[in-house]
Design a protein around this motif. Sequence first.
Motif, PDB file in Angstrom:
ATOM      1  N   GLY A  37       9.539  -7.072   7.750  1.00  0.00           N
ATOM      2  CA  GLY A  37       8.918  -7.121   6.423  1.00  0.00           C
ATOM      3  C   GLY A  37       9.837  -6.651   5.332  1.00  0.00           C
ATOM      4  N   ARG A  38       9.221  -6.366   4.194  1.00  0.00           N
ATOM      5  CA  ARG A  38       9.974  -5.897   3.040  1.00  0.00           C
ATOM      6  C   ARG A  38       9.329  -4.575   2.606  1.00  0.00           C
ATOM      7  N   THR A  39      10.154  -3.591   2.259  1.00  0.00           N
ATOM      8  CA  THR A  39       9.589  -2.285   1.919  1.00  0.00           C
ATOM      9  C   THR A  39       9.454  -2.139   0.410  1.00  0.00           C
ATOM     10  N   ALA A  40       8.360  -1.529  -0.033  1.00  0.00           N
ATOM     11  CA  ALA A  40       8.128  -1.278  -1.461  1.00  0.00           C
ATOM     12  C   ALA A  40       7.936   0.235  -1.640  1.00  0.00           C
ATOM     13  N   PRO A  41       8.960   0.938  -2.158  1.00  0.00           N
ATOM     14  CA  PRO A  41       8.841   2.392  -2.333  1.00  0.00           C
ATOM     15  C   PRO A  41       8.002   2.779  -3.545  1.00  0.00           C
ATOM     16  N   VAL A  42       7.759   1.824  -4.460  1.00  0.00           N
ATOM     17  CA  VAL A  42       6.923   2.080  -5.635  1.00  0.00           C
ATOM     18  C   VAL A  42       5.910   0.945  -5.714  1.00  0.00           C
ATOM     19  N   VAL A  43       4.624   1.280  -5.885  1.00  0.00           N
ATOM     20  CA  VAL A  43       3.626   0.212  -6.062  1.00  0.00           C
ATOM     21  C   VAL A  43       2.830   0.471  -7.329  1.00  0.00           C
ATOM     22  N   GLY A  44       2.443  -0.607  -7.984  1.00  0.00           N
ATOM     23  CA  GLY A  44       1.658  -0.489  -9.211  1.00  0.00           C
ATOM     24  C   GLY A  44       0.176  -0.632  -8.897  1.00  0.00           C
ATOM     25  N   VAL A  45      -0.633   0.282  -9.450  1.00  0.00           N
ATOM     26  CA  VAL A  45      -2.096   0.094  -9.415  1.00  0.00           C
ATOM     27  C   VAL A  45      -2.556   0.100 -10.863  1.00  0.00           C
ATOM     28  N   PHE A  46      -3.643  -0.556 -11.178  1.00  0.00           N
ATOM     29  CA  PHE A  46      -4.112  -0.715 -12.569  1.00  0.00           C
ATOM     30  C   PHE A  46      -2.969  -1.245 -13.434  1.00  0.00           C
ATOM     31  N   GLY A  47      -2.178  -2.168 -12.983  1.00  0.00           N
ATOM     32  CA  GLY A  47      -1.093  -2.707 -13.797  1.00  0.00           C
ATOM     33  C   GLY A  47       0.064  -1.743 -13.916  1.00  0.00           C
ATOM     34  N   LYS A  48       0.002  -0.800 -14.829  1.00  0.00           N
ATOM     35  CA  LYS A  48       1.197  -0.006 -15.147  1.00  0.00           C
ATOM     36  C   LYS A  48       1.244   1.372 -14.489  1.00  0.00           C
ATOM     37  N   LEU A  49       0.174   1.805 -13.828  1.00  0.00           N
ATOM     38  CA  LEU A  49       0.229   3.106 -13.143  1.00  0.00           C
ATOM     39  C   LEU A  49       0.966   2.909 -11.827  1.00  0.00           C
ATOM     40  N   GLU A  50       2.025   3.718 -11.639  1.00  0.00           N
ATOM     41  CA  GLU A  50       2.853   3.513 -10.455  1.00  0.00           C
ATOM     42  C   GLU A  50       2.685   4.656  -9.458  1.00  0.00           C
ATOM     43  N   LEU A  51       2.609   4.307  -8.188  1.00  0.00           N
ATOM     44  CA  LEU A  51       2.620   5.313  -7.133  1.00  0.00           C
ATOM     45  C   LEU A  51       4.013   5.317  -6.520  1.00  0.00           C
ATOM     46  N   HIS A  52       4.649   6.494  -6.541  1.00  0.00           N
ATOM     47  CA  HIS A  52       6.033   6.619  -6.053  1.00  0.00           C
ATOM     48  C   HIS A  52       5.997   7.081  -4.599  1.00  0.00           C
ATOM     49  N   LEU A  53       5.848   6.119  -3.703  1.00  0.00           N
ATOM     50  CA  LEU A  53       5.696   6.447  -2.281  1.00  0.00           C
ATOM     51  C   LEU A  53       6.974   7.048  -1.701  1.00  0.00           C
TER      52      LEU A  53
END
Length: 477
Positions: free
Chosen positions: A70-86
């Motif tokens: 797969g492909r890893t995503a260390p940052v994901v956006g929720v509610f458009g611009k709010l980012e979760l820094h995993l």
Amino acid sequence: MTVAADVVVVGAGPTGLLLAGDLATAGVRVTLLERRADADAHMTRSFAVHARTLEVLDARGLADELVGLGRTAPVVGVFGKLELHLHRLRTRYPFVLITPQYHVEALLERRALAAGVRIVRGADVVALRQRPDRVEVETAGAGVHEAAYAVGCDGVRSTVRRLTGIGFPGRSVVRSVMLADVRLKEVPADAVTTNSNAYGFASLVPFGDGWYRAIGRIAGDERPDDAPVAAEELAVLLRRVLGSDYGMHDPRWISRFHSDERQAVRYRQGRVLLAGDAAHVHSPAGGMGMNTGLQDAANLGWKLAAVVRGRAGQPLLDSYERERHPVGRQALRVSGAITRGVLNAPRSGPARRLRDTALPVVSRFSSVTALGERLLSGIGIAYPAPRGSHPLTSRRVPDLRLAGGRRLYEVLRGGTFVLVTHGRPVPETPWLRLAAPAGSLRTTLLVRPDAHIAWAADDPTGAALRTALDRWPVAAP
Ligand SMILES: Cc1cc2nc3c(=O)[nH]c(=O)nc-3n(C[C@H](O)[C@H](O)[C@H](O)COP(=O)(O)OP(=O)(O)OC[C@H]3O[C@@H](n4cnc5c(N)ncnc54)[C@H](O)[C@@H]3O)c2cc1C
């Protein structure tokens, strides 16, 4: 025809495959009944595998292979611009893995077959009878299967749940979500491209093989699931919400669906248990459904195996519902909050601009988003601990380095309890004992097979260890 096993698992989705594999690895005779005749006929739904699930798979030797697919995503956006820094999470897997559900299922099926699970396809469960000493599971097409226990991993419309009379209260939360697998002419820059605005919300997620999952909804659209979806309708949504349709073309399938928020009132009724979507369902927002189901299975497998093999009593099996029902309820709350945040995105220009300016700033304060990162990834999951126990009891154990260079999660592949000592003298115990390198740990830990802490002591005296032995007789060989 009547066939006997120790446990019958109904449903060869991700939950049933993991559970059956765990049971068989522990020496339990398992039959896995699956209605579908063809393994490949399963359209993929999920694409997000979170950190805790990857740890669960690591404890089975499967995570690194899956990450490679797969492909890893260390940052994901929720509610458009709010980012979760995993990437801030303290785990070997500080990201969300984007990979289709069929990759997860293929690995779990291979493991289950290698462990000796008997998978019967074309076996549609139609009746279930509980006797004092066994369960009889009747199929259309593959006879009657008898076992000491049956587990319904048969999805949101669970026949096992219905036949057992367990209620599944809840409601519909979002209608008319469009879903398609498409090809793109332009490759989006982000691993997950997502936004919401006055027109609606949309996401594009790569499967890693040239196909992309497109998901979206036009604000206020309440059409039923059977209303046709035109590819152009989806392309317009992508253009208006993401700013481009990225040259979307050749959808291999396209559909409209609605999402429910429901949870089974009980996870156990006598000799029948429920896990995965059969026990809880919520919107795909946050990508938590399959993850929660896999973690249900990891909690249940070692307990059911211990009971079937006569090494533990009913209270251990009852702890499955006590520990996992609250986690299912929390998944409903988190995905519900994300769904409502997306559906109620500000419509007016000024309110949207304020949101788009404020949320990236909020994202930078780790204390604000840290909770979201821990909830979504599953890293923060802890079970209720007995009163007066050490504060680490029932929490997730991180992947500790052990003396000799081994990792704890590699040792957990053996499926047993592990006592990790921290340099203080520890009296004799029956558990597999390994030391942490000098100075790396301040507490001696008894780790359960599902990588939660069974018992902990800063000063592991004989009396303290006797408490652990009383509480976890299953741990002794
Ligand atoms: C659009 C969408 C996107 C999603 N994205 C994500 C995501 O990114 N991450 C995530 O974690 N989750 C996601 N989910 C949820 C995820 O797909 C489910 O939570 C997951 O498939 C549940 O797995 P399961 O094994 O419990 O049930 P299922 O996958 O539903 O498997 C149940 C199995 O039981 C079989 N069965 C049913 N009835 C019978 C019967 N009577 N007899 C025998 N067999 C039977 C079925 O054929 C099926 O194979 C998404 C869901 C949707 C709809």
